[in-house]
Design a protein around this motif. Structure first.
Motif, mmCIF file in Angstrom:
data_model
loop_
_atom_site.group_PDB
_atom_site.id
_atom_site.type_symbol
_atom_site.label_atom_id
_atom_site.label_comp_id
_atom_site.label_asym_id
_atom_site.label_seq_id
_atom_site.Cartn_x
_atom_site.Cartn_y
_atom_site.Cartn_z
ATOM 1 N N GLY A 55 -12.387 19.127 4.000
ATOM 2 C CA GLY A 55 -10.978 19.440 3.847
ATOM 3 C C GLY A 55 -10.255 19.720 5.150
ATOM 4 O O GLY A 55 -9.036 19.658 5.221
ATOM 5 N N LYS A 56 -11.014 20.062 6.180
ATOM 6 C CA LYS A 56 -10.434 20.252 7.509
ATOM 7 C C LYS A 56 -11.478 19.837 8.534
ATOM 8 O O LYS A 56 -12.674 19.788 8.245
ATOM 9 C CB LYS A 56 -9.998 21.692 7.735
ATOM 10 C CG LYS A 56 -11.120 22.698 7.652
ATOM 11 C CD LYS A 56 -10.588 24.101 7.856
ATOM 12 C CE LYS A 56 -11.716 25.116 7.751
ATOM 13 N NZ LYS A 56 -11.274 26.465 8.004
ATOM 14 N N VAL A 57 -11.013 19.534 9.729
ATOM 15 C CA VAL A 57 -11.914 19.095 10.792
ATOM 16 C C VAL A 57 -12.433 20.318 11.530
ATOM 17 O O VAL A 57 -11.669 21.076 12.133
ATOM 18 C CB VAL A 57 -11.208 18.127 11.764
ATOM 19 C CG1 VAL A 57 -12.115 17.781 12.927
ATOM 20 C CG2 VAL A 57 -10.786 16.865 11.020
ATOM 21 N N ILE A 58 -13.739 20.526 11.442
ATOM 22 C CA ILE A 58 -14.399 21.596 12.175
ATOM 23 C C ILE A 58 -15.139 20.999 13.369
ATOM 24 O O ILE A 58 -15.144 21.563 14.456
ATOM 25 C CB ILE A 58 -15.373 22.359 11.257
ATOM 26 C CG1 ILE A 58 -14.607 22.970 10.088
ATOM 27 C CG2 ILE A 58 -16.137 23.426 12.038
ATOM 28 C CD1 ILE A 58 -15.479 23.554 9.003
ATOM 29 N N GLU A 61 -16.958 14.951 14.722
ATOM 30 C CA GLU A 61 -17.532 13.880 13.903
ATOM 31 C C GLU A 61 -16.894 13.790 12.513
ATOM 32 O O GLU A 61 -17.040 12.793 11.818
ATOM 33 C CB GLU A 61 -19.050 14.079 13.750
ATOM 34 C CG GLU A 61 -19.814 13.976 15.050
ATOM 35 C CD GLU A 61 -19.857 15.292 15.824
ATOM 36 O OE1 GLU A 61 -20.470 15.307 16.902
ATOM 37 O OE2 GLU A 61 -19.286 16.300 15.369
ATOM 38 N N GLN A 62 -16.173 14.822 12.109
ATOM 39 C CA GLN A 62 -15.513 14.809 10.802
ATOM 40 C C GLN A 62 -14.169 14.093 10.831
ATOM 41 O O GLN A 62 -13.611 13.799 9.780
ATOM 42 C CB GLN A 62 -15.308 16.247 10.306
ATOM 43 C CG GLN A 62 -16.595 16.943 9.948
ATOM 44 C CD GLN A 62 -16.376 18.403 9.663
ATOM 45 O OE1 GLN A 62 -15.833 19.123 10.496
ATOM 46 N NE2 GLN A 62 -16.787 18.836 8.483
ATOM 47 N N GLU A 63 -13.701 13.819 12.005
ATOM 48 C CA GLU A 63 -12.397 13.162 12.155
ATOM 49 C C GLU A 63 -12.369 11.845 11.392
ATOM 50 O O GLU A 63 -13.254 11.000 11.546
ATOM 51 C CB GLU A 63 -12.120 12.896 13.643
ATOM 52 C CG GLU A 63 -10.706 12.475 13.945
ATOM 53 C CD GLU A 63 -9.717 13.609 13.780
ATOM 54 O OE1 GLU A 63 -8.666 13.361 13.157
ATOM 55 O OE2 GLU A 63 -9.992 14.715 14.271
ATOM 56 N N GLY A 64 -11.372 11.678 10.549
ATOM 57 C CA GLY A 64 -11.192 10.429 9.813
ATOM 58 C C GLY A 64 -11.982 10.320 8.515
ATOM 59 O O GLY A 64 -11.828 9.337 7.793
ATOM 60 N N LEU A 65 -12.816 11.298 8.207
ATOM 61 C CA LEU A 65 -13.580 11.236 6.953
ATOM 62 C C LEU A 65 -12.677 11.538 5.763
ATOM 63 O O LEU A 65 -11.743 12.324 5.854
ATOM 64 C CB LEU A 65 -14.743 12.226 6.971
ATOM 65 C CG LEU A 65 -15.884 11.930 7.934
ATOM 66 C CD1 LEU A 65 -16.934 13.035 7.844
ATOM 67 C CD2 LEU A 65 -16.507 10.576 7.650
ATOM 68 N N LYS A 66 -13.002 10.912 4.636
ATOM 69 C CA LYS A 66 -12.281 11.124 3.386
ATOM 70 C C LYS A 66 -13.181 11.913 2.438
ATOM 71 O O LYS A 66 -14.399 11.977 2.648
ATOM 72 C CB LYS A 66 -11.908 9.770 2.784
ATOM 73 C CG LYS A 66 -10.968 8.979 3.654
ATOM 74 C CD LYS A 66 -10.681 7.630 3.056
ATOM 75 C CE LYS A 66 -9.736 6.903 3.990
ATOM 76 N NZ LYS A 66 -10.100 5.547 4.235
ATOM 77 N N PRO A 67 -12.622 12.491 1.378
ATOM 78 C CA PRO A 67 -13.446 13.240 0.421
ATOM 79 C C PRO A 67 -14.648 12.418 -0.066
ATOM 80 O O PRO A 67 -14.514 11.243 -0.399
ATOM 81 C CB PRO A 67 -12.482 13.535 -0.736
ATOM 82 C CG PRO A 67 -11.140 13.584 -0.072
ATOM 83 C CD PRO A 67 -11.208 12.524 1.006
#
Length: 96
Positions: A55-58, A61-67
């Protein structure tokens, strides 16, 4: 032979069976670890670590990921592959 002696023998047999089973399981895990380490030495990503969408970028590597998605982050040179579900990630690991 008394009831106690029979029970003691059965208990000891059960304990030995559990020890043997634990030893076999440990040996299997060691073989699997060695197999994965050999793949990594050959430069093959085993997708052993991922970061998922939360739900948020921590982490970057999470940048651009979808649910429902996750990205491979194995070691310092993870392949960065995006998996669309946990099942897809597990299938990729099992395919090795």
């Amino acid at each position: 032979m008394s009831y106690f002696e029979d029970d003691y023998g059965t208990d000891m047999e059960a304990i030995e069976t559990l020890r043997r089973d634990a030893d076999l399981e440990q040996a299997a895990m060691e073989r699997e670890g060695n197999r994965l380490a050999a793949l990594r030495r050959r430069g093959i990503c085993t997708h052993g670590s991922v970061v998922g969408y939360v739900g948020k970028v921590i982490y970057p590597e999470q940048e651009g990921l979808k649910p429902g998605q996750s990205r491979c982050t194995e070691g310092t040179n993870g392949c960065k592959r995006v998996f669309n579900s946990d099942e897809e990630w597990v299938a990729a690991m099992e395919a090795l």
